[in-house]
Design an enzyme around this catalytic site. Structure first.
Site, PDB file in Angstrom:
ATOM      1  N   GLY A  17      12.638  -9.416 -37.385  1.00  0.00           N
ATOM      2  CA  GLY A  17      12.975 -10.371 -38.442  1.00  0.00           C
ATOM      3  C   GLY A  17      11.865 -10.470 -39.460  1.00  0.00           C
ATOM      4  CB  ALA A  18       9.135  -8.365 -40.183  1.00  0.00           C
ATOM      5  N   GLY A  21      10.810 -14.587 -44.880  1.00  0.00           N
ATOM      6  CA  GLY A  21      10.279 -15.792 -44.256  1.00  0.00           C
ATOM      7  C   GLY A  21       9.021 -15.592 -43.423  1.00  0.00           C
ATOM      8  CB  ILE A  22       8.162 -17.216 -40.185  1.00  0.00           C
ATOM      9  CG1 ILE A  22       8.379 -18.651 -40.702  1.00  0.00           C
ATOM     10  CG2 ILE A  22       7.069 -17.176 -39.134  1.00  0.00           C
ATOM     11  CD1 ILE A  22       9.152 -19.552 -39.757  1.00  0.00           C
ATOM     12  N   GLY A  23       8.478 -14.081 -40.521  1.00  0.00           N
ATOM     13  CA  GLY A  23       8.216 -12.738 -39.994  1.00  0.00           C
ATOM     14  C   GLY A  23       7.565 -11.828 -41.017  1.00  0.00           C
ATOM     15  CB  SER A 146      12.231 -24.238 -33.270  1.00  0.00           C
ATOM     16  OG  SER A 146      12.413 -25.436 -34.014  1.00  0.00           O
ATOM     17  CE1 TYR A 171      17.133 -21.945 -34.855  1.00  0.00           C
ATOM     18  CE2 TYR A 171      16.384 -24.227 -34.708  1.00  0.00           C
ATOM     19  CZ  TYR A 171      16.133 -22.896 -34.995  1.00  0.00           C
ATOM     20  OH  TYR A 171      14.883 -22.497 -35.400  1.00  0.00           O
TER      21      TYR A 171
HETATM   22  N1  LIG Z   1      12.168 -21.890 -41.117  1.00  0.00           N
HETATM   23  C1  LIG Z   1      11.933 -22.879 -40.270  1.00  0.00           C
HETATM   24  O1  LIG Z   1      11.789 -24.063 -40.657  1.00  0.00           O
HETATM   25  C2  LIG Z   1      11.805 -22.607 -38.795  1.00  0.00           C
HETATM   26  C3  LIG Z   1      11.434 -23.682 -37.959  1.00  0.00           C
HETATM   27  C4  LIG Z   1      11.302 -23.442 -36.589  1.00  0.00           C
HETATM   28  C5  LIG Z   1      11.518 -22.169 -36.089  1.00  0.00           C
HETATM   29  N2  LIG Z   1      11.882 -21.145 -36.916  1.00  0.00           N
HETATM   30  C6  LIG Z   1      12.131 -19.823 -36.340  1.00  0.00           C
HETATM   31  O2  LIG Z   1      11.407 -18.856 -37.057  1.00  0.00           O
HETATM   32  C7  LIG Z   1      12.038 -17.573 -36.923  1.00  0.00           C
HETATM   33  C8  LIG Z   1      12.111 -16.896 -38.279  1.00  0.00           C
HETATM   34  O3  LIG Z   1      12.909 -17.688 -39.121  1.00  0.00           O
HETATM   35  P1  LIG Z   1      12.735 -17.762 -40.705  1.00  0.00           P
HETATM   36  O4  LIG Z   1      12.740 -19.207 -41.030  1.00  0.00           O
HETATM   37  O5  LIG Z   1      11.623 -16.924 -41.176  1.00  0.00           O
HETATM   38  O6  LIG Z   1      14.160 -17.184 -41.158  1.00  0.00           O
HETATM   39  P2  LIG Z   1      14.621 -16.199 -42.329  1.00  0.00           P
HETATM   40  O7  LIG Z   1      13.805 -16.374 -43.539  1.00  0.00           O
HETATM   41  O8  LIG Z   1      16.095 -16.406 -42.418  1.00  0.00           O
HETATM   42  O9  LIG Z   1      14.327 -14.759 -41.719  1.00  0.00           O
HETATM   43  C9  LIG Z   1      15.055 -14.271 -40.644  1.00  0.00           C
HETATM   44  C10 LIG Z   1      14.709 -12.816 -40.422  1.00  0.00           C
HETATM   45  O10 LIG Z   1      15.499 -12.354 -39.322  1.00  0.00           O
HETATM   46  C11 LIG Z   1      16.195 -11.175 -39.701  1.00  0.00           C
HETATM   47  N3  LIG Z   1      17.489 -11.127 -39.043  1.00  0.00           N
HETATM   48  C12 LIG Z   1      18.514 -12.014 -39.153  1.00  0.00           C
HETATM   49  N4  LIG Z   1      19.550 -11.611 -38.417  1.00  0.00           N
HETATM   50  C13 LIG Z   1      19.184 -10.438 -37.832  1.00  0.00           C
HETATM   51  C14 LIG Z   1      19.832  -9.526 -36.982  1.00  0.00           C
HETATM   52  N5  LIG Z   1      21.099  -9.734 -36.575  1.00  0.00           N
HETATM   53  N6  LIG Z   1      19.176  -8.440 -36.573  1.00  0.00           N
HETATM   54  C15 LIG Z   1      17.902  -8.198 -36.992  1.00  0.00           C
HETATM   55  N7  LIG Z   1      17.235  -9.032 -37.793  1.00  0.00           N
HETATM   56  C16 LIG Z   1      17.867 -10.143 -38.219  1.00  0.00           C
HETATM   57  C17 LIG Z   1      16.343 -11.292 -41.220  1.00  0.00           C
HETATM   58  O11 LIG Z   1      16.420  -9.998 -41.809  1.00  0.00           O
HETATM   59  P3  LIG Z   1      17.770  -9.286 -42.306  1.00  0.00           P
HETATM   60  O12 LIG Z   1      18.617 -10.351 -42.919  1.00  0.00           O
HETATM   61  O13 LIG Z   1      17.246  -8.248 -43.224  1.00  0.00           O
HETATM   62  O14 LIG Z   1      18.353  -8.709 -41.057  1.00  0.00           O
HETATM   63  C18 LIG Z   1      15.021 -11.938 -41.612  1.00  0.00           C
HETATM   64  O15 LIG Z   1      14.028 -10.944 -41.739  1.00  0.00           O
HETATM   65  C19 LIG Z   1      13.393 -17.853 -36.270  1.00  0.00           C
HETATM   66  O16 LIG Z   1      13.326 -17.511 -34.906  1.00  0.00           O
HETATM   67  C20 LIG Z   1      13.574 -19.362 -36.425  1.00  0.00           C
HETATM   68  O17 LIG Z   1      14.363 -19.914 -35.404  1.00  0.00           O
HETATM   69  C21 LIG Z   1      12.042 -21.342 -38.270  1.00  0.00           C
END
Ligand SMILES: NC(=O)c1ccc[n+]([C@@H]2O[C@H](COP(=O)([O-])OP(=O)(O)OC[C@H]3O[C@@H](n4cnc5c(N)ncnc54)[C@H](OP(=O)(O)O)[C@@H]3O)[C@@H](O)[C@H]2O)c1
Length: 296
Positions: A17-18, A21-23, A146, A171
């Protein structure tokens, strides 16, 4: 001689997931510190573009990508096989790909999307790369969970939300599963030199939740006005991948680069082991895909 100190420079790191966002920030920061970073996300186009961005910003020509849909068991297996075809070592695995889904979606394997992507992808990818991590020890597994897990409960009679689905319920259950899995994994890794820790990144303005239409799609951009920037949100993931002072620390939960207590439910060893055994069954693909809730 076994390594007794830790430096991420020249280590091989896989971040799921890079592309956003965070990744994405995590991958960039690790590349800047000299790690050889392999990013995994669904879209080849996005992977290639982000790889170029990270190369340009970090000056590291070693960044690579693998495109795979981690919501499907076949996709996870392809990603692991591709990684193994290219690398004999893996020092840091960061399970980060995840999402929240307003409507109940079903994956190619017939599983509910949140549980499949947020938990089963962590479980299966780790399982498929575990021997490589052990052979590369010291090594680290970092599971992005989370604080939503504090409100989560494992509904073992309806893990896939067949009888009742709520996006937040699914979630928070999946993020509790991340912590339960981390603790069960850390036990299994004792004595191997591989650590496993989970973390909360903070509430971060990313693509999180924006994949949804309807109310969630409208509310999330507004909520993100008050959220951390992805740079800040990646700090604890980067810390767990790089900090020398947590060498040997395993089976812990972190936020703001500090250890903290996770929920009471997450320390339930019976639930950790039950989740492990259900997950083991769910990642077997010999049987016909399940379309119903898995009761265990
Ligand atoms: N943002 C927050 O406030 C928050 C808070 C607590 C925890 N988290 C956790 O942090 C982690 C990252 O979240 P984020 O906020 O950075 O989200 P994000 O910006 O939506 O990024 C998600 C990443 O996951 C990839 N992804 C989504 N579906 C996928 C799939 N089926 N196969 C492979 N890759 C996939 C996306 O890439 P593609 O779309 O290119 O596949 C994207 O690179 C998650 O585990 C989330 O639960 C986030």
């Amino acid at each position: 001689m076994a390594e007794t100190s830790w430096n991420v420079k020249d280590k091989i790191v896989l971040v799921t997931g890079a592309t956003n966002g965070i990744g994405k920030v995590t991958a960039l920061r690790l590349a800047e510190q000299g790690a050889h970073v392999v990013i995994v996300s669904r879209s080849a186009q996005k992977c290639a573009a982000v790889t170029e961005e990270i190369r340009a910003q970090s000056g590291d020509a070693g960044v690579e990508w693998i495109a795979a849909d981690l919501s499907s068991l076949a996709g996870i297996e392809e990603a692991a096989a591709e990684f193994r075809a290219r690398h004999q070592q893996l020092h840091v695995l960061i399970n980060n790909a995840g999402g929240v889904f307003a409507r109940r979606l079903v994956t190619a394997d017939g599983y509910e999307m949140t549980f499949a992507l947020n938990h089963l992808s962590y479980f299966r990818l780790t399982e498929l790369l575990r021997d490589l991590l052990v052979a590369s020890a010291p090594a680290r597994i970092v599971n992005v969970s989370s604080d939503a897990h504090y409100g989560g409960a494992m509904n073992f009679d309806d893990l896939m939300g067949v009888k009742r689905y709520s996006s937040w319920g699914a979630y928070s259950q999946s993020k509790l599963a991340n912590v339960l899995f981390t603790y069960a994994l850390a036990r299994r890794l004792e004595g191997t030199g591989v650590t496993a820790n989970a973390l909360h990144p903070g509430f971060v303005a990313t693509g999180f939740g924006r994949n949804n239409g309807g109310l969630m799609g409208m509310v999330m951009p507004l909520a993100h006005l008050f959220a951390l920037k992805p740079d800040k949100g990646a700090e604890t993931s980067v810390y767990l991948a790089t900090a020398p002072d947590i060498m040997g620390v395993s089976g812990k939960y972190f936020a703001d680069c500090r250890q903290k207590e996770s929920s009471k439910a997450s320390y339930d060893v019976a639930a950790q082991e039950r989740l492990w055994s259900v997950s083991e069954q769910l990642v077997q693909r010999v049987a016909a895909p399940s379309t119903s809730g898995v009761a265990a």
